[in-house]
Design a protein around this motif. Structure first.
Motif, PDB file in Angstrom:
ATOM      1  N   ALA A  30      34.330  39.171  44.108  1.00 20.16           N
ATOM      2  CA  ALA A  30      35.114  39.645  45.176  1.00 20.16           C
ATOM      3  C   ALA A  30      36.477  39.606  44.950  1.00 20.16           C
ATOM      4  CB  ALA A  30      34.684  39.106  46.548  1.00 20.16           C
ATOM      5  N   GLU A  31      36.945  38.462  44.291  1.00 21.94           N
ATOM      6  CA  GLU A  31      38.178  38.268  43.853  1.00 21.94           C
ATOM      7  C   GLU A  31      38.760  39.310  42.896  1.00 21.94           C
ATOM      8  OE1 GLU A  31      39.376  33.754  44.711  1.00 21.94           O
ATOM      9  OE2 GLU A  31      38.326  34.059  43.001  1.00 21.94           O
ATOM     10  N   GLU A  32      38.099  39.437  41.750  1.00 20.09           N
ATOM     11  CA  GLU A  32      38.148  40.367  40.906  1.00 20.09           C
ATOM     12  C   GLU A  32      38.201  41.767  41.102  1.00 20.09           C
ATOM     13  OE1 GLU A  32      39.716  41.409  37.217  1.00 20.09           O
ATOM     14  OE2 GLU A  32      39.361  39.403  38.108  1.00 20.09           O
ATOM     15  N   VAL A  33      37.222  42.170  42.137  1.00 18.61           N
ATOM     16  CA  VAL A  33      37.271  43.602  42.709  1.00 18.61           C
ATOM     17  C   VAL A  33      38.602  43.912  43.548  1.00 18.61           C
ATOM     18  CG1 VAL A  33      35.962  45.091  44.479  1.00 18.61           C
ATOM     19  CG2 VAL A  33      34.747  43.719  42.738  1.00 18.61           C
ATOM     20  N   HIS A  34      38.635  42.724  44.380  1.00 23.24           N
ATOM     21  CA  HIS A  34      39.838  43.072  45.165  1.00 23.24           C
ATOM     22  C   HIS A  34      41.435  43.151  44.180  1.00 23.24           C
ATOM     23  CE1 HIS A  34      43.358  41.396  47.897  1.00 23.24           C
ATOM     24  NE2 HIS A  34      42.566  42.419  48.783  1.00 23.24           N
ATOM     25  N   SER A  35      41.518  42.310  43.190  1.00 20.63           N
ATOM     26  CA  SER A  35      42.451  42.548  42.177  1.00 20.63           C
ATOM     27  C   SER A  35      42.351  43.699  41.550  1.00 20.63           C
ATOM     28  CB  SER A  35      42.305  41.317  41.254  1.00 20.63           C
ATOM     29  OG  SER A  35      43.223  41.492  40.296  1.00 20.63           O
ATOM     30  N   LEU A  36      41.277  44.202  41.142  1.00 26.06           N
ATOM     31  CA  LEU A  36      41.259  45.465  40.275  1.00 26.06           C
ATOM     32  C   LEU A  36      41.724  46.910  41.371  1.00 26.06           C
ATOM     33  CD1 LEU A  36      37.895  45.450  38.347  1.00 26.06           C
ATOM     34  CD2 LEU A  36      40.117  45.533  37.415  1.00 26.06           C
ATOM     35  N   LEU A  37      41.281  46.702  42.892  1.00 32.78           N
ATOM     36  CA  LEU A  37      41.770  47.606  43.352  1.00 32.78           C
ATOM     37  C   LEU A  37      43.291  47.583  43.764  1.00 32.78           C
ATOM     38  CD1 LEU A  37      38.794  47.422  46.137  1.00 32.78           C
ATOM     39  CD2 LEU A  37      39.301  49.405  44.693  1.00 32.78           C
ATOM     40  N   LYS A  38      43.689  46.507  43.862  1.00 30.16           N
ATOM     41  CA  LYS A  38      45.277  46.335  44.082  1.00 30.16           C
ATOM     42  C   LYS A  38      46.051  46.783  42.725  1.00 30.16           C
ATOM     43  CE  LYS A  38      46.980  42.382  45.510  1.00 30.16           C
ATOM     44  NZ  LYS A  38      46.927  40.929  45.779  1.00 30.16           N
TER      45      LYS A  38
END
Length: 161
Positions: free
Chosen positions: A147-155
């Protein structure tokens, strides 16, 4: 008579050591400037003169800029393995996003299909549907680190736009 030969031999050995030390220091400064710059005892050994300290600092900043640009470039380009997965997976960009996040975490063989299905069950079919959601929200459906990595990629994608 032996003292003269000992003195000459010692002088030659010292001269060789000084020249080789100088060459070693010059080589070490160019090989690992950033690493040498941040460790005080190493910095003191690598750069005993003011001129060498300035050269070490300059090379360290160049190396830091190179690493930083490589990191951003790597984060914004698709991993070749991620491209292979993209071909294998359905054309849903949500699945691709989950796979890319798993690869960034070093989990190349991690199967994200069940997490994509969990998100689909809540009517999240595209990566865009996850924009603006925080990590805690995403962690309800996928593992927290993912979830943290997905959030980071979206940002990152938002920053590039």
């Amino acid at each position: 008579g032996h003292w003269i030969s000992y003195g000459v031999t010692t002088g030659v050995v010292v001269a060789i050591l000084l020249v080789s030390q100088r060459r070693f220091l010059t080589w070490a400064i160019h090989v690992a400037p950033l690493e040498g710059f941040h460790v005080l005892p190493i910095r003191m050994a690598l750069a005993p003169t003011k001129r060498m300290k300035l050269e070490l600092k300059r090379l360290a900043f160049e190396r830091a800029k190179e690493i930083k640009s490589r990191v951003y470039k790597d984060r914004l380009t698709i991993d070749p393995l991620a491209q292979e997965i993209t071909v294998e997976r359905s054309s849903h960009d949500l699945g691709i996003l989950l796979d890319k996040a798993a690869i960034n975490l070093g989990l190349r063989d991690f199967n994200t299909v069940k997490y994509e299905e969990r998100l689909n069950a809540e009517f999240f079919f595209e990566a865009n549907h996850l924009r603006g959601r925080d990590v805690e929200f995403l962690a309800r459906y996928i593992p927290y680190r993912l979830a943290e990595e997905v959030h980071s990629l979206l940002k990152l994608e938002d920053a590039v736009r």
